[in-house]
Write a protein that holds these residues in place. Structure first.
Motif, short mmCIF file in Angstrom:
data_model
loop_
_atom_site.label_atom_id
_atom_site.label_comp_id
_atom_site.label_asym_id
_atom_site.label_seq_id
_atom_site.Cartn_x
_atom_site.Cartn_y
_atom_site.Cartn_z
N GLN A 153 -11.10 -10.77 -28.71
CA GLN A 153 -10.38 -10.31 -29.90
C GLN A 153 -8.88 -10.26 -29.65
OE1 GLN A 153 -11.74 -6.47 -31.32
NE2 GLN A 153 -9.83 -6.10 -32.42
N LEU A 154 -8.49 -9.79 -28.47
CA LEU A 154 -7.07 -9.71 -28.13
C LEU A 154 -6.46 -11.10 -28.02
CD1 LEU A 154 -7.24 -6.84 -25.47
CD2 LEU A 154 -6.43 -6.67 -27.84
N ARG A 155 -7.20 -12.05 -27.46
CA ARG A 155 -6.70 -13.43 -27.37
C ARG A 155 -6.58 -14.05 -28.76
NH1 ARG A 155 -4.34 -15.41 -22.79
NH2 ARG A 155 -4.62 -17.43 -23.80
N ASP A 156 -7.56 -13.77 -29.60
CA ASP A 156 -7.52 -14.31 -30.96
C ASP A 156 -6.31 -13.80 -31.73
OD1 ASP A 156 -9.81 -15.72 -30.43
OD2 ASP A 156 -11.15 -14.32 -31.49
N ALA A 157 -5.97 -12.52 -31.52
CA ALA A 157 -4.83 -11.93 -32.22
C ALA A 157 -3.52 -12.61 -31.83
CB ALA A 157 -4.74 -10.43 -31.93
N ALA A 158 -3.49 -13.19 -30.63
CA ALA A 158 -2.28 -13.88 -30.17
C ALA A 158 -2.06 -15.19 -30.91
CB ALA A 158 -2.36 -14.13 -28.67
N GLY A 159 -3.08 -15.71 -31.54
CA GLY A 159 -2.93 -16.95 -32.31
C GLY A 159 -2.50 -18.14 -31.48
N ARG A 193 5.73 -14.92 -27.67
CA ARG A 193 4.59 -14.49 -26.86
C ARG A 193 3.98 -13.25 -27.51
NH1 ARG A 193 8.66 -15.17 -22.35
NH2 ARG A 193 8.26 -17.25 -21.47
N TYR A 194 2.71 -13.03 -27.23
CA TYR A 194 2.02 -11.85 -27.76
C TYR A 194 1.93 -10.80 -26.67
CZ TYR A 194 -1.42 -9.14 -30.41
OH TYR A 194 -2.08 -8.13 -31.11
N TRP A 195 2.25 -9.54 -27.00
CA TRP A 195 2.32 -8.47 -26.02
C TRP A 195 1.19 -7.47 -26.19
CZ3 TRP A 195 6.03 -7.46 -22.10
CH2 TRP A 195 7.01 -8.44 -21.98
N LEU A 196 0.59 -7.09 -25.08
CA LEU A 196 -0.34 -5.96 -25.02
C LEU A 196 0.37 -4.86 -24.25
CD1 LEU A 196 -3.57 -7.94 -24.06
CD2 LEU A 196 -2.83 -7.20 -26.35
N LEU A 197 0.46 -3.69 -24.83
CA LEU A 197 1.25 -2.60 -24.27
C LEU A 197 0.35 -1.41 -23.93
CD1 LEU A 197 3.99 -2.75 -27.04
CD2 LEU A 197 4.12 -3.84 -24.78
N LEU A 214 5.97 -0.38 -31.42
CA LEU A 214 6.21 -1.82 -31.30
C LEU A 214 5.02 -2.65 -31.79
CD1 LEU A 214 7.89 -2.06 -27.76
CD2 LEU A 214 9.01 -2.05 -30.00
N ALA A 215 3.89 -2.01 -32.02
CA ALA A 215 2.70 -2.74 -32.45
C ALA A 215 2.92 -3.39 -33.81
CB ALA A 215 1.49 -1.80 -32.49
N GLY A 216 2.36 -4.58 -33.98
CA GLY A 216 2.51 -5.32 -35.24
C GLY A 216 1.98 -6.73 -35.04
N ASP A 217 2.62 -7.69 -35.69
CA ASP A 217 2.15 -9.08 -35.60
C ASP A 217 2.28 -9.66 -34.20
OD1 ASP A 217 1.55 -9.03 -38.29
OD2 ASP A 217 3.44 -9.98 -38.91
N ASN A 218 3.22 -9.11 -33.41
CA ASN A 218 3.51 -9.69 -32.10
C ASN A 218 3.09 -8.82 -30.93
OD1 ASN A 218 4.75 -11.79 -33.51
ND2 ASN A 218 6.75 -10.77 -33.46
N ALA A 219 2.48 -7.68 -31.21
CA ALA A 219 2.11 -6.77 -30.12
C ALA A 219 1.01 -5.82 -30.56
CB ALA A 219 3.32 -5.97 -29.66
N ARG A 220 0.28 -5.33 -29.58
CA ARG A 220 -0.76 -4.33 -29.82
C ARG A 220 -0.71 -3.31 -28.69
NH1 ARG A 220 -7.22 -5.12 -31.11
NH2 ARG A 220 -7.96 -3.16 -30.20
N GLN A 231 -6.47 -6.73 -19.40
CA GLN A 231 -6.14 -7.53 -18.22
C GLN A 231 -6.85 -8.88 -18.27
OE1 GLN A 231 -6.01 -5.40 -14.33
NE2 GLN A 231 -6.68 -3.64 -15.50
N ARG A 232 -8.06 -8.87 -18.74
CA ARG A 232 -8.81 -10.12 -18.84
C ARG A 232 -8.18 -11.06 -19.87
NH1 ARG A 232 -15.41 -10.38 -18.68
NH2 ARG A 232 -15.64 -12.62 -19.00
N ALA A 233 -7.61 -10.47 -20.93
CA ALA A 233 -7.02 -11.27 -22.01
C ALA A 233 -5.64 -11.81 -21.66
CB ALA A 233 -6.94 -10.43 -23.28
N ALA A 234 -4.90 -11.11 -20.80
CA ALA A 234 -3.50 -11.47 -20.56
C ALA A 234 -3.35 -12.61 -19.56
CB ALA A 234 -2.73 -10.24 -20.07
N ASP A 235 -2.24 -13.33 -19.71
CA ASP A 235 -1.88 -14.41 -18.78
C ASP A 235 -0.96 -13.92 -17.68
OD1 ASP A 235 -3.15 -16.57 -20.35
OD2 ASP A 235 -1.58 -16.12 -21.81
N VAL A 236 -0.10 -12.97 -18.02
CA VAL A 236 0.93 -12.47 -17.10
C VAL A 236 1.03 -10.95 -17.29
CG1 VAL A 236 3.44 -12.37 -16.72
CG2 VAL A 236 2.29 -14.58 -16.92
#
Length: 354
Positions: A153-159, A193-197, A214-220, A231-236
């Motif tokens: 779901q987190l990867r999908d949100a990154a589009g 880039r899409y951010w997970l915070l 900061l959450a919105g179209d570009n972050a969660r 952690q599983r969803a993130a690249d960096v």
């Protein structure tokens, strides 16, 4: 025959450590109970884990073992006392005060990898009152287990955009949260880039408010219990001296660290917030030397990539209780004061469990 087991925690961040173990115990047909105190009070694990409300109920349970994701464990509850650790050794403190401090409360230390197994085995040889088995860390089982719906779901949100995770320790002198906020806000606003915070549960409320905003179209913003999926969803990863750095590296993914207390070759460490964009560019195009350093460090701290550390913890506990890990000496008298302090903290002066 079904056995009863007790999970013990003092902070919310222990829940992702204990949940995979709870699932493995339940899959084995055992009863699982959780006793959460202090910062973990009010937290819970999904059913059928049952909650223990106080010390008297914990003693009455007479568990076969108590698994602790804290620095201590109630010594008056019956069963083997098993240390799972609440994080990796990230050298926040001197070794004698930090990760390798032996408090005379545990019977078994389930270590994460060679980097911690060897020192604890040396300590066990000296002390003689606990055993050490390298099992890997239950918290990381979901990183390598079955499909993770939340991670997807987190990867999908990154589009389709690259995903960056930001995590920070609560230790004020080491936390990147105050220093990197403006730089991260600018990156989020740019949107490439899409951010997970996420923040450590003990971080100041004001920083939770600012990062959540900061959450919105570009972050969660992700909660502590969602951290492994993030952690599983993130690249960096962008972080500081938090043990999340080591958790993330186990996946062989690049980490950017801000003023890490003990920077290592596998980290892209920097000290000027203005350099964040540059450091991210390096992380997304890692040179071979960095990838080799990531692999070497991951092998040292947590070589297990099968998602079955919880099963190894259970097997090690069974071996301890069967006497297969050798005889243990009596706990040191020096731990008596701490045992009395724990009774006072938990409000229990009754007899110990049999």
């Amino acid at each position: 025959m079904m056995a009863e087991y007790l999970l013990f925690a003092t902070e919310r961040y222990a829940l992702p450590i204990l949940q995979p173990l709870a699932q493995a115990l339940q899959a084995g047909g055992h009863g699982v109970h959780a006793w959460f105190v202090d910062g973990a009070s009010g937290a819970s694990l999904p059913a059928p884990v049952r909650r223990i409300d106080d010390a008297r109920a914990a003693v009455a349970l007479k568990p076969r073992a108590v698994f602790s994701a804290a620095n201590w464990v109630p010594p008056f509850v019956s069963g083997a006392k098993v240390q799972l650790f609440h994080g990796f050794n990230v050298e926040k403190r001197d070794a004698a005060r930090g990760h390798f401090r032996v408090r005379g409360l545990f019977d078994l230390y389930c270590t994460q990898g060679p980097a911690t197994t060897a020192p604890f085995r040396e300590l066990a040889a000296q002390a003689g009152h606990f055993a050490v088995v390298e099992t890997g860390w239950p918290k990381l089982d979901p990183l390598f287990g079955e499909a993770d719906p939340l991670a997807r779901q987190l990867r999908d949100a990154a589009g389709g955009r690259p995903v960056v995770l930001f995590a920070s320790t609560f230790t004020e002198r080491l936390s990147a949260a105050p220093h990197l906020f403006d730089a991260i806000a600018a990156e989020v606003a740019r949107g490439d880039r899409y951010w997970l915070l996420t923040l450590h549960p003990k971080c100041a409320p004001e920083w939770f408010d600012r990062y959540r905003a900061l959450a919105g179209d570009n972050a969660r913003f992700v909660e502590t219990e969602q951290l492994v999926s993030a952690q599983r969803a993130a690249d960096v990863l962008v972080a500081d001296t938090t043990s999340v750095v080591s958790e993330f590296v186990v996946q062989r993914k690049p980490v950017v660290t801000f003023r890490n207390r003990a920077p290592k070759p596998h980290m892209l460490d920097f000290d000027d917030p203005a350099r964040l964009p540059e450091m991210l560019d390096h992380a997304f195009s890692p040179p071979p030397a960095l990838l080799a350093a990531l692999d070497a460090y991951a092998e040292a701290i947590h070589p297990w990539r099968d998602g079955r550390s919880s099963q190894r913890v259970i097997a090690a506990t069974d071996a301890l209780l069967a006497g297969e890990l050798g005889p243990l000496r009596r706990k040191p008298w020096g731990a008596l004061l701490r045992r009395l302090q724990i009774r006072r903290e938990l409000g229990y002066w009754g007899p110990a469990g049999g």
